[in-house]
Design an enzyme around this catalytic site. Structure first.
Site, mmCIF file in Angstrom:
data_model
loop_
_atom_site.group_PDB
_atom_site.id
_atom_site.type_symbol
_atom_site.label_atom_id
_atom_site.label_comp_id
_atom_site.label_asym_id
_atom_site.label_seq_id
_atom_site.Cartn_x
_atom_site.Cartn_y
_atom_site.Cartn_z
ATOM 1 N N TYR A 1 -10.105 0.015 1.632
ATOM 2 C CA TYR A 1 -9.906 -0.019 3.078
ATOM 3 C C TYR A 1 -9.563 1.350 3.647
ATOM 4 O O TYR A 1 -8.823 2.123 3.038
ATOM 5 C CB TYR A 1 -8.804 -1.011 3.445
ATOM 6 C CG TYR A 1 -9.330 -2.402 3.718
ATOM 7 C CD1 TYR A 1 -10.065 -2.670 4.866
ATOM 8 C CD2 TYR A 1 -9.112 -3.445 2.825
ATOM 9 C CE1 TYR A 1 -10.570 -3.938 5.117
ATOM 10 C CE2 TYR A 1 -9.612 -4.712 3.072
ATOM 11 C CZ TYR A 1 -10.338 -4.959 4.219
ATOM 12 O OH TYR A 1 -10.839 -6.204 4.465
ATOM 13 N N ASP B 1 0.782 -1.237 0.000
ATOM 14 C CA ASP B 1 0.000 0.000 0.000
ATOM 15 C C ASP B 1 0.811 1.282 0.000
ATOM 16 O O ASP B 1 0.272 2.347 -0.305
ATOM 17 C CB ASP B 1 -0.957 0.002 1.201
ATOM 18 C CG ASP B 1 -2.133 -0.937 0.996
ATOM 19 O OD1 ASP B 1 -2.417 -1.269 -0.169
ATOM 20 O OD2 ASP B 1 -2.747 -1.348 1.984
#
Length: 840
Positions: free
Chosen positions: A501, A420
């Site tokens: 998320y 990420d």
């Protein structure tokens, strides 16, 4: 964490970097919704307006409550030293950008007009100073370290595209003095270089359109929709990430998704089960091809085989996932009893009790002080954390996070594993909602980052606040008295929305001298299609044709402790069962336990795990600085709070896999990410500090995961950990098998993980005794004879409760300042993620 394309087909979330996504969108389509991006930020025009959406000049803004409620302004203080960890100024970033464009060897094109066959500037940011230079400044009165910029260039004007890192400096830029050199020393690959295998985003989009058009009859039959690049498209396509490398070929799995019809962006749940595998080797689109198909869990080696099966009488069409209230986060379902009444709200009766030097990013609370900064890649970082004026942490901050999926029946999900930091935790940390993300009285700070020749500011993306935890930090009841102390924490918080998320990051400071590092996760799950013969070992069946796809979240943090100096050692403290005969046990063996202490002497022993019974605690101590009792002063590192919940399945209670702290990657020797996740194989690690090993990972490792720019395994070469400058890396995270309670979103209460850093024989006692916010109530025969308050004044008077309400009218979005050409007075505003191409 998918890249979604409405009308467009975008492949490979990590491989289509934030920069390439922006270039790929230019002038193509009006309805693109990608990884972490909001639809209102896109329009169909080319050039600068496409990149930023509608832009309106504004002055500098920061969310704050109305003047009558203004209790969030902190006390002011003045840092004794400049924040040498803070980012570049706007002027420095603009000067570096102009300098880079002046280097003919780079052959740069302005980002606003670049194509996939051009070289562009991806990032410009501060190159963090070496610790040795920083300590000379912080501790010994030396001059501040000379500042350099880290410049990331993506080279597209070649048959083998790549990313290359450079160092620019010294700063400020001065003709004849500032130089450009390759930045290789901090990357253990030997050079700051990584190949890019999907550079041609525009061609990939066109190729995917060709595929979807060629099977429009199939998508219409099976999915009742098409993805043709038309305004009335009802399907989107997303690609797996990272790319799959097999021998000398480059592949990617792609899947059709439904487009949302409700106000909620719920595409992550609208799986179709129709997938295709592409060979996208090389830069010649005429050589690309579709090599396989999958539908309803059945694999087909060719389109011909797929069509033959489709025309057979035994072919099963299970249906599609359609959105609705079940997938939307809005108010829905049965109301709670008495929920119309207002819940309790926190107040700050005397205003903030902490002080901030906003210019230097310096914060003081009680006996703590620290410097705060934020980077595009890793988000919030804390430096020079001191207690009672003594530094005990040089650096603590997030390094990397992985969401690693797996499946036996779904090749698309089996191929997905996201690193990420490529999408940027700072880039993805948007404005916090006052009164909901943080208390209404919180103090808010802005963060900024540079991407594609533009500096972006996210207003109010960090909040600082004190909070009554709701349980005391100390209490004891004796026959004649009761003693209780308030437990007040000071919290530094940000929230990064990385695709589907939302990660909430907290640094929590407590009166006992401890710091709790906490992460919580919410947002949409990335589901799988529930096929007719779906194996139960892939996860739970949670909606019509939706499976909760199993995955791991692992988040890696760096903790550089300096206990009474930089010469430290690592201790393993363990409670061990034993059977012993003692002089006082009358010759009889007793089953009991003993306390063992041993040193982790070298990096060969530095890969560490928690004990299965939590009976092991690790600590960093200074053997040269014992306390008055001869014990080594230090700080202990131990797992903090996590959530374990139970769910009912098959009439049995089963432990749900949304637990914290005790996790690293379940997958061993990942076929998807290779050596890029060697930092996720254990709970924590101890290594010797080196200036040329500043980070455990590299933001673009997933571009070529088997040849990472930083391979964490190379940190371990047997060097001593005995009274050396020791660095701890620890992992937080969750093993997650989504169930029905994850719909529409995973909730923060069941998905959290934390680590505690606490004094170990470092102080002479519990420092929380120093707060006056406690009591001792003396009682004789049921009568209170005295109630000591130690000088604390109880709050009195009235408050305006409207000041505790969420202020929902101050959500700004993003602010931008162009660096090429430099327009320092032309600040603009746009929707979240509009200026970065992905927003997360």
């Amino acid at each position: 964490m998918l890249l979604f394309l409405y009308l467009l087909v975008v492949v490979a979330a990590p491989v289509l970097s934030f920069s390439k996504q922006a270039r790929g969108l230019r002038g193509l389509s009006p309805h693109v919704v990608k990884h972490g991006m909001f639809p209102g930020s896109i329009n169909k025009h080319s050039g600068q307006s496409s990149k930023f959406g509608k832009r309106t000049p504004i002055n500098r803004r920061q969310a704050s409550p109305p003047a009558s409620c203004d209790s969030g302004n902190p006390l002011t203080t003045k840092a004794t030293k400049s924040n040498i960890f803070a980012g570049l100024t706007n002027d420095d970033a603009a000067a570096v950008t102009s300098f880079l464009h002046g280097q003919s060897s780079l052959n740069l094109t302005a980002a606003a007009t670049a194509t996939d066959w051009d070289n562009i500037i991806l990032q410009v940011e501060l190159l963090q100073p070496n610790k040795s230079d920083a300590l000379a400044y912080l501790d010994s009165g030396a001059a501040a370290p000379v500042r350099y910029a880290r410049a990331v260039i993506q080279f597209g004007a070649t048959l083998e595209p790549y990313i290359q890192e450079y160092q620019v400096g010294p700063l400020p830029v001065v003709d004849g003095l500032t130089t450009l050199t390759s930045l290789d020393s901090i990357y253990n690959k030997g050079k700051g270089y990584i190949r890019v295998y999907d550079q041609d985003s525009v061609a990939l989009i066109d190729f995917s359109y060709q595929i979807s058009t060629s099977i429009a009859d199939i998508t219409q039959l099976l999915l009742n929709g098409t993805a043709l690049g038309a305004l009335n498209d009802t399907l989107a396509i997303a690609g797996s990430a990272p790319l799959t490398f097999e021998d000398d070929k480059v592949f990617q799995w792609n899947q059709f998704y439904g487009i949302n019809t409700t106000p909620c962006l719920d595409e992550y749940l609208l799986l179709s089960g129709l997938q295709f595998k592409t060979d996208i080797t090389g830069r010649d689109p005429s050589m690309w091809s579709v090599v396989a198909w999958q539908y309803n869990g059945i694999f087909y080696e060719s389109e011909t085989a797929f069509r033959q099966a489709l025309n057979s009488s035994t072919f099963v069409m299970p249906g599609t996932n359609s959105d609705g209230d079940w997938a939307c986060t809005d108010y829905n379902g049965d109301s709670f009893p008495r929920d119309e009444l207002n819940p309790p709200v926190p107040v700050q009766p005397d205003g903030p009790r902490f002080a901030v030097d906003e210019q230097e990013g310096y914060v003081e609370w009680m006996d703590f002080s620290f410097y705060l900064s934020s980077t595009r890649d890793r988000g919030i970082q804390l430096n020079n954390v001191a207690y009672k004026g003594e530094r005990f942490i040089y650096e603590v901050g997030l390094q990397e996070a992985v969401a690693h999926y797996a499946s036996a029946s779904d090749p698309f999900q089996a191929s997905n594993a996201y690193l990420d930091s490529e999408f940027g935790f700072g880039q993805s940390s948007f404005q916090l909602v006052s009164g909901l993300d943080c208390p209404a009285y919180a103090t808010y700070l802005n963060t900024s980052f540079y991407i594609e020749e533009t500096t972006h500011t996210h207003p109010s993306s960090i909040c600082l606040f004190e909070f009554d935890t709701g349980y005391p930090i100390q209490r004891h009841t004796a026959p004649s008295y009761v003693s209780v102390t308030k437990n007040i924490a000071f919290i530094v918080r940000s929230v990064a929305t990385v695709g589907n998320y939302d990660y909430m990051f907290d640094y929590e400071f407590y009166l006992d001298g401890s710091i709790h590092v906490t992460v919580r996760a919410s947002g949409y799950i990335q589901g799988s299609f529930w096929s007719t013969d779906n194996p139960t070992n892939d996860g739970f069946h949670i909606h019509d044709h939706l499976l909760g796809s199993m995955h791991d979240h692992v988040l890696n943090y760096k903790l550089d402790l300096d206990v009474a100096g930089t010469a430290n050692s690592v201790v393993k403290n363990a409670l061990v069962p034993t059977t012993q005969v003692y002089p006082w046990s009358n010759g009889k063996a007793r089953n009991t336990m003993t306390f063992n202490r041993s040193f982790v002497t070298s990096e060969d022993e530095g890969r560490l795990n928690w004990d299965v019974n939590n009976a092991v605690m690790y600590s960093v101590v200074n053997k040269d600085a014992p306390n008055q009792y001869g014990e080594y002063r230090g700080f202990k590192i131990l797992p903090g709070k996590s959530t374990q919940i139970r769910l009912l399945r098959f009439a049995k209670l089963t432990l749900r896999s949304a637990t914290g702290n005790r996790n690293y990657l379940t997958v061993q020797n990942s076929s998807t990410l290779g050596a890029s996740v060697n930092w996720a194989t254990n709970h924590l690690y101890a290594v010797q500090h080196k200036d040329n090993e500043p980070h455990s990972s590299y933001p673009y490792n997933s571009y070529d995961p088997n040849h990472p720019v930083v391979d964490f395994n190379k940190f371990f070469n047997g060097e001593s950990l005995d009274q050396e400058d020791v660095v701890i890396y620890f992992n937080l995270g969750m093993h997650h098998v989504p169930d029905t309670s994850d719909l529409p979103n995973t909730v923060l209460t069941t998905s959290q993980s934390s680590m505690i850093i606490a004094p170990l024989n470092f102080l002479n006692g519990d420092p929380s005794r120093g707060t006056i916010h406690q009591t001792r109530i003396n009682v004789v025969n049921g009568t209170v004879t005295d109630a000591l308050t130690f000088g604390a004044k109880q709050p009195s008077g009235s408050i305006d409760l409207s000041c505790t309400a969420p202020n929902l009218q101050i959500f700004i979005g993003e602010e931008y300042i162009s660096k090429y050409p430099y327009e320092p007075d032309a600040q603009q505003v746009g929707n979240l993620g509009a200026g970065t191409g992905d927003g997360g």
